[in-house]
Design a protein around this motif. Structure first.
Motif, short mmCIF file in Angstrom:
data_model
loop_
_atom_site.label_atom_id
_atom_site.label_comp_id
_atom_site.label_asym_id
_atom_site.label_seq_id
_atom_site.Cartn_x
_atom_site.Cartn_y
_atom_site.Cartn_z
N GLY A 132 29.34 43.13 52.98
CA GLY A 132 28.82 44.49 52.88
C GLY A 132 29.48 45.40 53.89
O GLY A 132 30.55 45.10 54.41
N ILE A 133 28.80 46.53 54.18
CA ILE A 133 29.38 47.48 55.14
C ILE A 133 29.08 46.97 56.54
O ILE A 133 28.02 47.20 57.09
N HIS A 134 30.01 46.21 57.12
CA HIS A 134 29.76 45.58 58.39
C HIS A 134 30.60 46.22 59.50
O HIS A 134 31.38 47.13 59.27
N ALA A 135 30.39 45.69 60.71
CA ALA A 135 30.80 46.40 61.92
C ALA A 135 32.22 46.96 61.94
O ALA A 135 32.41 48.17 62.03
N ARG A 136 33.20 46.08 61.86
CA ARG A 136 34.55 46.55 62.13
C ARG A 136 35.06 47.57 61.10
O ARG A 136 35.43 48.68 61.47
N MET B 29 25.51 51.18 59.37
CA MET B 29 25.29 49.73 59.34
C MET B 29 23.81 49.45 59.11
O MET B 29 23.46 48.49 58.43
#
Lengths: 85, 565
Positions: free
Chosen positions: A13-17, A51
């Motif tokens: 999914g829409i993750h940190a990096r 996030m």
């Protein structure tokens, strides 16, 4: 105002990096881009809020762009989403 | 002696004194200050400093080749730029006259709580990142040096939990092992412990402050820690530790060494993997490429037929992560013992001889094309090999290539970027092995799937315990097929690898090399031991000896072999 829809294919999914890179991309434009999923929404420049939406693989997000350079911003973000999420 | 259980991360033994590692408990003043501007300046200075620290940790991890932990610190640095959630709330709190420390604690805790309440495990784990950043900010604001927390003597560190930046900052020469009360096996600390091979126990709920300074043994094999162990335990585990060290040292020496025999014959040692999660193992075990990437995981991990995009993302991740190494991706091998609901496959009486792999793909070209398009698009990001499984006939190979070509043309018309790639097939049926000459003309490489080749050649079901006395993993018929396939491949400039279990069998390494095998693909953990075998092998002695393993008179190695010997 411009809008596009996108279905997340990234396994996490829409993750940190990549989310951080998305923020950088969005900050290149004067327009305000907003990510909308159901009742939740976040500005594309707000990393933690973005996030915090918990967008996962298979989720459809609506991206709404408003501002003087919305055409260019929408095109750039759509391209970015396709390449990274 | 007291024994406490936990969850192990690494199989290993640490022996030494315990050091309790405690994050300082800062006392933060709630008094209001008059110089608001000064607090905001202190906050800004600390934020920039922590960001620099995180970027430095990122650089350090990248330099040491740990991309996944490096990514954590890169993300940390980005989070510190977040105005909405971190910077603005801090400034608002300071504008009311609070100290920078007070503002950091309030705003960062708030953000951490939001993450910790999320449903998804990945996002929940991000609250640890925010806490980590908060502690780093407070360390800077209080002018504290976290490095001294570790003490000056080598020790087993015991902590509530360790934040990623704390773990990375640890002085490795003083770290014998790690025990935490909290943490999960997916936490950054666990990832790092695995890649550094530190004996580590998490979820050890019984840790206590009075352990500090006590002698202890951390036993990863049994997932426990012995506090003040008795002499018998000390002797036993010291011996085991020495054994482990000797073995590791030997294997470590093999990293970066060429896989070449004493008489100069080179072979490629590749890894078999099941998904992007194995990238790190490939790198750590110094595999020279991937000889078999089972693409099944994209099908098995999905509730519905996976889209081209989802497949592309997974293939790209592996190709990019392992570039410039070659990565051979085997196309869908569903069917037989691997069935999936959404595929709606009929129940078969004899699935091993049934509708599986390319037989499904060639019957359902739309399904096949989604995977091939994803593979072709991913080829732009690394060094790809595309491999078709369960081939028996030449027309199947031609048809697979034709569909691949069709996909390539479509993608080119759409303007997609496509890189170079090689095309290969699995040789896992006697039919393919016996037709290897004809098949070789169509492909760049062969990969011998020895598990299926053995089962189909000997008509022995691998899963059946009753057949154990009849099974012979070194059956001369199978070995002869392997040898002839290698020779047939070479007659047509097709290189030949082995990706089944036999590839890792140390008793056959010399034989395979002698027959001319170009590549052996084994699970990542077997790479270094196998390299040791290769480097000890000397093929020159075979010039006078006849090949022993293909002797048809040789007794089977299974039950009867033992009976007659």
């Amino acid at each position: 105002m411009k809008e596009f829809k996108y279905v997340i294919t990234d396994p996490v999914g829409i993750h940190a990096r990549p989310a951080g890179l998305l923020v950088k991309e969005a900050k290149n434009f004067k327009s305000t881009a907003t990510f909308i999923k159901g009742e939740k929404s976040a500005k594309a420049t707000a990393l933690m809020k973005l996030m915090g939406m918990g967008i996962k693989q298979g989720d459809e997000v609506l991206v709404r762009i408003e501002g003087e350079d919305e055409e260019a911003c929408a095109a750039a973000l759509e391209k970015f989403m396709k390449e990274n999420f | 002696m007291q024994t406490f259980k936990g969850t192990k991360i690494v199989n290993g033994i640490a022996i030494g004194r315990i050091k309790i590692y405690k994050t300082p408990d800062y006392v933060i003043s709630e008094e209001l200050v008059s110089d608001i501007g000064a607090e905001i300046e202190r906050f800004e200075a600390a934020r920039v400093k922590v960001q620099e620290q995180q970027n430095a940790l990122y650089e350090k991890e990248m330099k040491e080749g740990r991309k996944d932990t490096a990514g954590i610190f890169e993300a940390h640095a980005m989070m510190l730029d977040d105005e909405d959630t971190l910077i603005d709330p801090c400034k608002e709190i300071m504008a009311e006259g609070h100290t920078a420390e007070y503002a950091v604690r309030a705003a960062f805790d708030n953000a951490a709580t939001e993450f910790s309440e999320m449903e998804d495990e990945y996002f929940r784990a991000r609250s640890a990142d925010v806490i980590d950043l908060k502690n780093s900010m407070l360390d800077v604001l209080f002018g504290n040096d976290t490095e001294s927390l570790q003490g000056t003597e080598p020790a087993i560190l015991v902590a509530e939990d360790l934040a990623p930046s704390e773990t990375v900052k640890l002085d490795k020469s003083l770290l014998l092992g790690l025990v935490t009360r909290l943490g999960s096996s997916n936490s950054h600390t666990a990832i790092l412990a695995r890649s550094m091979n530190w004996p580590t126990l998490i979820q050890c709920h019984d840790i206590a402050d009075d352990w500090d300074g006590k002698f202890a043994i951390l036993d990863g094999y049994n997932s426990c820690i012995y506090i003040e162990p008795d002499q018998k335990t000390i002797d036993e585990l010291s011996a085991k530790q020495a054994e482990d060290k000797a073995r590791e040292e030997k294997l470590k020496e093999l990293k970066g060494q060429p896989s070449v025999t004493k008489d100069g014959r080179k072979v490629k040692l590749y890894a078999n993997i099941g998904g992007p999660k194995d990238i790190q193992a490939v790198i750590e075990n110094d595999a020279e490429g991937v000889g078999l990437f089972r693409s099944e995981f994209v099908y098995l991990n999905s509730k519905e037929d996976p889209s081209e995009e989802a497949q592309f993302a997974a293939y790209k991740q592996v190709l990019e992560g392992l570039s410039p190494r070659m990565v051979i991706i085997r196309t869908c091998d569903i069917g037989a013992d691997k069935t999936i609901d959404y595929m709606q496959l009929d129940k078969e009486d004899n699935p091993a001889l049934g509708f599986r792999a390319v037989r499904i793909c060639l019957t359902r070209p739309d399904f096949f094309k989604r995977q091939l398009r994803a593979l072709l698009r991913a080829s732009a990001f690394g060094n790809l090999g595309i491999m078709f499984p369960m081939i028996i006939s030449l027309w199947e190979v031609k048809k697979c290539k034709e569909i691949l070509e069709e996909c390539r043309k479509e993608l080119e018309a759409e303007g997609a970027k496509i890189g170079k790639y090689e095309i290969g097939i699995m040789i896992e049926t006697p039919a393919a092995a016996l037709c290897a000459d004809e098949l070789a003309e169509e492909v760049d490489f062969f990969s011998l799937g020895t598990n299926d080749l053995t089962q189909y050649t000997c008509a022995i079901d691998r899963q059946s315990a009753n057949l154990e006395p009849f099974a012979n993993t070194h059956h001369p018929a199978v070995l002869r097929l392997i040898r002839e396939t290698i020779e047939a491949g070479h007659r047509h400039n097709t290189w030949v690898g082995i990706c089944g279990e036999l590839g890792a069998d140390p008793t056959l390494t010399e034989e395979f090399l002698k027959w001319g095998v170009d590549e052996l693909s084994v699970n990542p953990k077997s790479i270094l031991p196998l390299r040791g075998n290769v480097r000890n092998a000397d093929l020159s002695k075979f010039k006078t000896e006849s090949p022993k393993a293909v002797d048809p008179k040789k007794e089977p190695k299974g039950f009867f072999g033992r009976l007659f010997s």
